[in-house]
Enzyme design. Structure first.
Site, short mmCIF file in Angstrom:
data_model
loop_
_atom_site.label_atom_id
_atom_site.label_comp_id
_atom_site.label_asym_id
_atom_site.label_seq_id
_atom_site.Cartn_x
_atom_site.Cartn_y
_atom_site.Cartn_z
N SER A 135 43.04 33.30 37.69
CA SER A 135 44.46 33.15 37.35
C SER A 135 44.54 32.28 36.11
CB SER A 135 45.18 32.45 38.51
OG SER A 135 46.47 32.03 38.11
N TYR A 148 46.29 25.46 44.71
CA TYR A 148 46.03 26.80 44.17
C TYR A 148 45.15 26.69 42.93
CZ TYR A 148 47.02 31.58 42.48
OH TYR A 148 46.91 32.89 42.05
P1 NDP Z 1 49.61 40.27 46.67
O1 NDP Z 1 50.09 39.24 47.62
O2 NDP Z 1 50.56 41.36 46.29
O3 NDP Z 1 48.25 40.90 47.17
C1 NDP Z 1 47.25 40.11 47.74
C2 NDP Z 1 46.25 41.00 48.44
O4 NDP Z 1 45.24 40.17 49.01
C3 NDP Z 1 46.86 41.83 49.55
O5 NDP Z 1 46.36 43.14 49.48
C4 NDP Z 1 46.36 41.14 50.82
O6 NDP Z 1 46.13 42.13 51.82
C5 NDP Z 1 45.03 40.58 50.35
N1 NDP Z 1 44.56 39.46 51.16
C6 NDP Z 1 45.11 38.26 51.33
N2 NDP Z 1 44.39 37.51 52.17
C7 NDP Z 1 43.33 38.28 52.55
C8 NDP Z 1 42.22 38.08 53.41
N3 NDP Z 1 42.04 36.94 54.08
N4 NDP Z 1 41.34 39.09 53.54
C9 NDP Z 1 41.52 40.25 52.89
N5 NDP Z 1 42.54 40.50 52.07
C10 NDP Z 1 43.44 39.52 51.91
O7 NDP Z 1 49.18 39.47 45.37
P2 NDP Z 1 48.61 39.89 43.92
O8 NDP Z 1 48.34 41.32 43.82
O9 NDP Z 1 49.51 39.24 42.93
O10 NDP Z 1 47.26 39.05 43.94
C11 NDP Z 1 45.98 39.59 43.71
C12 NDP Z 1 45.14 38.50 43.10
O11 NDP Z 1 45.68 38.15 41.83
C13 NDP Z 1 45.09 37.20 43.90
O12 NDP Z 1 43.78 36.69 43.88
C14 NDP Z 1 46.03 36.29 43.14
O13 NDP Z 1 45.74 34.93 43.33
C15 NDP Z 1 45.78 36.75 41.73
N6 NDP Z 1 46.83 36.43 40.75
C16 NDP Z 1 48.10 36.92 40.89
C17 NDP Z 1 49.07 36.57 39.97
C18 NDP Z 1 50.48 37.04 40.09
O14 NDP Z 1 51.37 36.45 39.43
N7 NDP Z 1 50.78 38.07 40.84
C19 NDP Z 1 48.76 35.71 38.82
C20 NDP Z 1 47.38 35.31 38.75
C21 NDP Z 1 46.47 35.65 39.70
P3 NDP Z 1 46.39 41.95 53.40
O15 NDP Z 1 47.52 40.96 53.55
O16 NDP Z 1 46.75 43.34 53.83
O17 NDP Z 1 45.08 41.49 53.92
#
Ligand code: NDP
Length: 243
Positions: A135, A148
């Protein structure tokens, strides 16, 4: 459609960046292993050459079992995208330590689990790519992001170390550092005033137009460069993001 049969593993494929990546890579015929806890969402996509498994990335055993099962069907992993993550923003002076633990477990331990599961075969094959989703909060500070940031600076740091360790084996280890992009990520923060403040800032500066699909396409671009080309770190934000 290109005729790709390489196996790509995407964690966190049920939402946001991961969901968009799944759709973008599927368009070009890659073999996919899609992982998330809400497996019904990824199954409902009904993508070709795709295996979907319910996996919590903090559980290394079930994570590895799913990867080996997909590899038995599609061949060894060529790309591991460690994308699953959680963001529980909070003021460190009052935040519940359970929230810190959750972020460190998923965002750091989950990424290291994914790396270890594929890196030894990649070293042996002298080929492969790991892309970790860090990030912009993994390279610079933001208010209410202490825990975070700790997790994402962790991802940036460990990616840099392993990049050097795997480079003699011709294995690429990249990280992408997105800025604020609308997904479900913010929804899990438990302090509503922090959610409101975050949204107000985005609206005020107009940093609302970049999409999860833009990030997905950028990751795909980095992967599809020749194996000899390592786009080591990508910082990607809305043009109007001011920090
Ligand atoms: P979302 O919340 O839309 O997606 C997160 C995903 O992670 C979901 O598919 C969720 O699936 C999965 N997840 C969460 N916890 C677990 C777990 N314990 N095991 C397996 N899967 C898990 O967020 P984003 O798409 O935005 O985030 C994706 C990545 O990008 C993250 O690492 C986030 O920190 C990073 N990011 C996002 C930014 C943003 O502004 N959106 C900015 C910078 C970085 P499920 O709940 O079905 O398991």
């Amino acid at each position: 459609m290109k005729n790709n049969n390489k196996l790509i593993v995407i964690t966190g494929a049920s939402s946001g960046f991961g969901l968009e990546m799944a759709k973008e890579f599927a368009k070009d015929g890659y073999s996919l292993l899609l992982l998330a806890r809400r497996v019904e969402i990824i199954e409902a996509l009904d993508l070709p050459n795709t295996m979907c498994r319910k996996v919590d990335v903090t559980n290394k055993e079930e994570f590895e079992k799913a990867v080996r099962e997909a590899e038995a069907k599609f061949g060894t992993t060529d790309l591991m995208i460690n994308n699953a993550g959680v963001m529980l923003l909070g003021d460190l002076s009052i935040q519940n330590p359970e929230e810190w633990k959750k972020m460190l477990d998923v965002n750091v331990m989950g990424v290291m689990n994914g790396m270890q599961i594929v890196m030894n075969d990649m070293k042996a094959k002298k080929c492969g790519t790991i892309i970790n989703v860090s990030s912009i909060a993994g390279v610079q500070p933001f208010g209410n992001h202490a825990a975070y940031c700790a997790s994402k600076f962790g991802v940036t740091g460990l990616t840099r170390v392993v990049r050097g360790e795997l480079s003699p084996f011709n294995v690429r280890v990249l990280s992408i550092m997105p800025g604020a992009v609308k997904t479900e990520l913010l929804d899990h923060t438990t302090d509503q005033s922090i959610i409101d403040g975050y949204n107000e800032w985005k609206e005020a500066v107009g940093a609302v137009n970049i999409t999860a699909n833009d990030v997905a396409k950028t990751i795909k671009y980095a992967y599809e460069l020749p194996q000899a080309v390592s786009l080591r770190e990508i910082i990607i934000t809305d043009t109007k993001q001011d920090a």
